[in-house]
Design an enzyme around this catalytic site. Structure first.
Site, PDB file in Angstrom:
ATOM      1  CG  HIS A  86      48.738 -58.090 -36.450  1.00  0.00           C
ATOM      2  ND1 HIS A  86      49.889 -58.317 -37.148  1.00  0.00           N
ATOM      3  CD2 HIS A  86      47.773 -57.904 -37.387  1.00  0.00           C
ATOM      4  CE1 HIS A  86      49.651 -58.254 -38.448  1.00  0.00           C
ATOM      5  NE2 HIS A  86      48.374 -58.010 -38.612  1.00  0.00           N
ATOM      6  CG  ASN A 159      50.726 -57.386 -43.177  1.00  0.00           C
ATOM      7  OD1 ASN A 159      50.928 -56.893 -42.081  1.00  0.00           O
ATOM      8  ND2 ASN A 159      49.575 -57.943 -43.507  1.00  0.00           N
TER       9      ASN A 159
HETATM   10  C1  HEM Z   1      40.599 -55.220 -44.682  1.00  0.00           C
HETATM   11  C2  HEM Z   1      41.499 -54.464 -44.176  1.00  0.00           C
HETATM   12  C3  HEM Z   1      42.020 -54.570 -42.767  1.00  0.00           C
HETATM   13  C4  HEM Z   1      41.340 -54.497 -41.605  1.00  0.00           C
HETATM   14  C5  HEM Z   1      39.839 -54.317 -41.410  1.00  0.00           C
HETATM   15  C6  HEM Z   1      42.332 -54.621 -40.541  1.00  0.00           C
HETATM   16  C7  HEM Z   1      42.041 -54.631 -39.195  1.00  0.00           C
HETATM   17  C8  HEM Z   1      42.955 -54.710 -38.189  1.00  0.00           C
HETATM   18  C9  HEM Z   1      42.654 -54.792 -36.789  1.00  0.00           C
HETATM   19  C10 HEM Z   1      41.237 -54.801 -36.205  1.00  0.00           C
HETATM   20  C11 HEM Z   1      43.818 -54.829 -36.121  1.00  0.00           C
HETATM   21  C12 HEM Z   1      43.998 -54.946 -34.596  1.00  0.00           C
HETATM   22  C13 HEM Z   1      44.194 -53.600 -33.990  1.00  0.00           C
HETATM   23  C14 HEM Z   1      44.280 -53.713 -32.455  1.00  0.00           C
HETATM   24  O1  HEM Z   1      43.459 -54.415 -31.847  1.00  0.00           O
HETATM   25  O2  HEM Z   1      45.192 -53.089 -31.863  1.00  0.00           O
HETATM   26  C15 HEM Z   1      44.880 -54.773 -37.084  1.00  0.00           C
HETATM   27  C16 HEM Z   1      46.202 -54.793 -36.776  1.00  0.00           C
HETATM   28  C17 HEM Z   1      47.204 -54.776 -37.701  1.00  0.00           C
HETATM   29  N1  HEM Z   1      47.053 -54.770 -39.068  1.00  0.00           N
HETATM   30 FE1  HEM Z   1      45.337 -54.780 -40.060  1.00  0.00          FE
HETATM   31  N2  HEM Z   1      43.559 -54.777 -41.071  1.00  0.00           N
HETATM   32  C18 HEM Z   1      43.429 -54.739 -42.434  1.00  0.00           C
HETATM   33  C19 HEM Z   1      44.430 -54.817 -43.357  1.00  0.00           C
HETATM   34  C20 HEM Z   1      45.774 -54.798 -43.056  1.00  0.00           C
HETATM   35  C21 HEM Z   1      46.829 -54.706 -44.039  1.00  0.00           C
HETATM   36  C22 HEM Z   1      46.611 -54.617 -45.555  1.00  0.00           C
HETATM   37  C23 HEM Z   1      47.995 -54.701 -43.351  1.00  0.00           C
HETATM   38  C24 HEM Z   1      49.409 -54.636 -43.889  1.00  0.00           C
HETATM   39  C25 HEM Z   1      49.775 -53.762 -44.754  1.00  0.00           C
HETATM   40  C26 HEM Z   1      47.680 -54.773 -41.955  1.00  0.00           C
HETATM   41  C27 HEM Z   1      48.607 -54.779 -40.953  1.00  0.00           C
HETATM   42  C28 HEM Z   1      48.303 -54.769 -39.618  1.00  0.00           C
HETATM   43  C29 HEM Z   1      49.306 -54.765 -38.577  1.00  0.00           C
HETATM   44  C30 HEM Z   1      50.836 -54.761 -38.754  1.00  0.00           C
HETATM   45  C31 HEM Z   1      48.615 -54.777 -37.367  1.00  0.00           C
HETATM   46  C32 HEM Z   1      49.217 -54.870 -35.963  1.00  0.00           C
HETATM   47  C33 HEM Z   1      49.382 -53.523 -35.326  1.00  0.00           C
HETATM   48  C34 HEM Z   1      49.960 -53.719 -33.920  1.00  0.00           C
HETATM   49  O3  HEM Z   1      51.129 -54.130 -33.785  1.00  0.00           O
HETATM   50  O4  HEM Z   1      49.228 -53.482 -32.959  1.00  0.00           O
HETATM   51  N3  HEM Z   1      46.325 -54.844 -41.808  1.00  0.00           N
HETATM   52  N4  HEM Z   1      44.331 -54.703 -38.346  1.00  0.00           N
END
Ligand code: HEM
Length: 352
Positions: A86, A159
């Site tokens: 992202h 998402n």
């Molecule tokens: C296995 C599960 C998941 C892991 C380990 C994970 C991990 C991460 C990580 C490491 C980031 C980056 C955070 C940063 O550097 O600022 C992130 C961002 C994000 N994740 Fe996940 N994620 C997972 C599942 C999901 C799911 C299921 C969704 C949706 C429902 C999701 C939606 C997002 C969104 C929208 C962001 C962006 C946030 C922003 O705008 O900074 N993720 N996730």
């Protein structure tokens, strides 16, 4: 700079000496009360931030020049490492307004006080590309919303696909390494159509549901104003009696779900790689504020036990025929940030 010679006044005749000239010809600002002072980051008035302190005119720069060190240190910290996923995101300020109280299910005021407007910040992004990548690849879009509630900050992500690739978070680093560019060649930079991804998918049968959604029209949206947001996970609401209810959150864009065809997306990427960000910026600046309904699916643990699947498995969705959606509020995005780096890049949002 040595102090051998006194600084000369540039404007001796007016009696209003606003500027002085130092030994090297440099201008020194004077605190004359009319202009905003140049200061250090700590607020200390400063005559000059263009000449470092040296032991002699050509000599080494002195470590005791804390103004130089502050300026360079600040500069060295003007970037943060981009997000691993992202990284390419567009953020907008706005508000959430509750239209239907969930008092029966929770004590959180943001979900019980109808009509209350809560300020928020939302960042909408692609998943795979780096921060400078194009806006229109075939990719999941996601958004994270930070609600600045009276009781503290509440973060919620969605998402635009209702399921996720994996059941166990321990596979997430492998998934992301597979999605990102191939390790030897550094491309493709923002899409999943390459060998490491398909290798991962072929070895991960639970990802098949998500892959079907990725191959749908959803992953080439027409605008960030036209993406849905599924919370994917089930959360728990607790009411004042301590009773628990499961909840799934869904954001639904008022403009409806609209997509590009592949040919349009490819041409758009070439004509304007910032297409989605520009579209959002122009919508906000012209007062076309995008809105989303927030809807919930509510169910008890006893009801969940009757489902023919595990609702805690992120590769499954809960059919709306089984648990209907109830709209409880709306989000309006209406103010573009003043400073992209400070507000959009540095905002700390949840990782799931
Ligand atoms: C296995 C599960 C998941 C892991 C380990 C994970 C991990 C991460 C990580 C490491 C980031 C980056 C955070 C940063 O550097 O600022 C992130 C961002 C994000 N994740 Fe996940 N994620 C997972 C599942 C999901 C799911 C299921 C969704 C949706 C429902 C999701 C939606 C997002 C969104 C929208 C962001 C962006 C946030 C922003 O705008 O900074 N993720 N996730």
């Amino acid at each position: 700079m040595s102090n051998d010679q006194p600084v000369k006044s540039k404007d001796d005749t007016s009696g209003n000496n606003k500027t002085q000239i130092g030994q090297g010809g440099e201008l020194h600002q004077l605190a004359d009360g009319e202009h905003a002072l140049l200061t250090t980051n700590q607020g200390l008035p400063l005559a000059d931030n263009q000449n470092s302190l040296k032991s002699n005119p050509s000599g080494p720069v002195l470590l005791e020049d804390f103004i130089l060190r502050e300026k360079i240190t600040h500069f060295d910290h003007e970037r943060i490492p981009e997000r691993i996923v992202h990284a390419r995101g567009t953020g907008v300020h706005g508000y959430f307004e509750l239209t239907h109280s969930l008092q029966q299910y929770t004590t959180a005021k943001i979900l019980t006080e109808v009509g209350e407007q809560t300020p928020l910040f939302t960042r909408i992004s692609t998943v795979a590309g780096g921060s400078g990548s194009v806006d229109t690849p075939r990719d999941v879009r996601g958004f994270a919303t930070k609600f600045y509630t009276k009781e503290g900050n509440w973060d919620l992500v969605g998402n635009n696909v209702p399921v996720f690739f994996i059941q166990d978070a321990i596979k997430f680093p492998d998934l992301v390494h597979a999605i990102k560019m191939e390790p030897d060649r550094g491309f493709p930079q923002s899409a999943t159509a390459h060998d490491t991804f398909w290798d991962f998918i072929s070895l991960t049968p639970e990802s098949m549901h998500m892959v079907m959604w990725i191959m749908s029209d959803r992953t080439i949206p027409r605008s960030l104003r036209m993406v849905e947001g599924f919370g994917v996970h089930s959360f728990r609401l607790i009411n004042e009696n301590g009773d628990s209810t499961f909840v799934k959150f869904h954001w639904r864009p008022k403009l409806g779900l609209q997509s590009m065809v592949w040919d349009e997306a490819v041409k758009t990427a070439g004509a304007d790689q910032d297409f989605m960000r520009r579209d959002m910026f122009e919508a906000i600046e012209t007062g076309n504020f995008p809105e989303w309904d927030l809807a919930v699916q509510l169910f008890t643990a006893a009801e969940a036990d009757q489902f023919p699947f595990d609702h805690l498995d992120a590769t499954k969705l809960i059919p709306e025929e089984l648990v209907p959606l109830q709209v409880i509020g709306r989000m309006v995005l209406d103010r573009w940030p003043n400073n992209f780096f400070a507000e959009t890049e540095q905002v700390a949002l949840p990782i799931t």
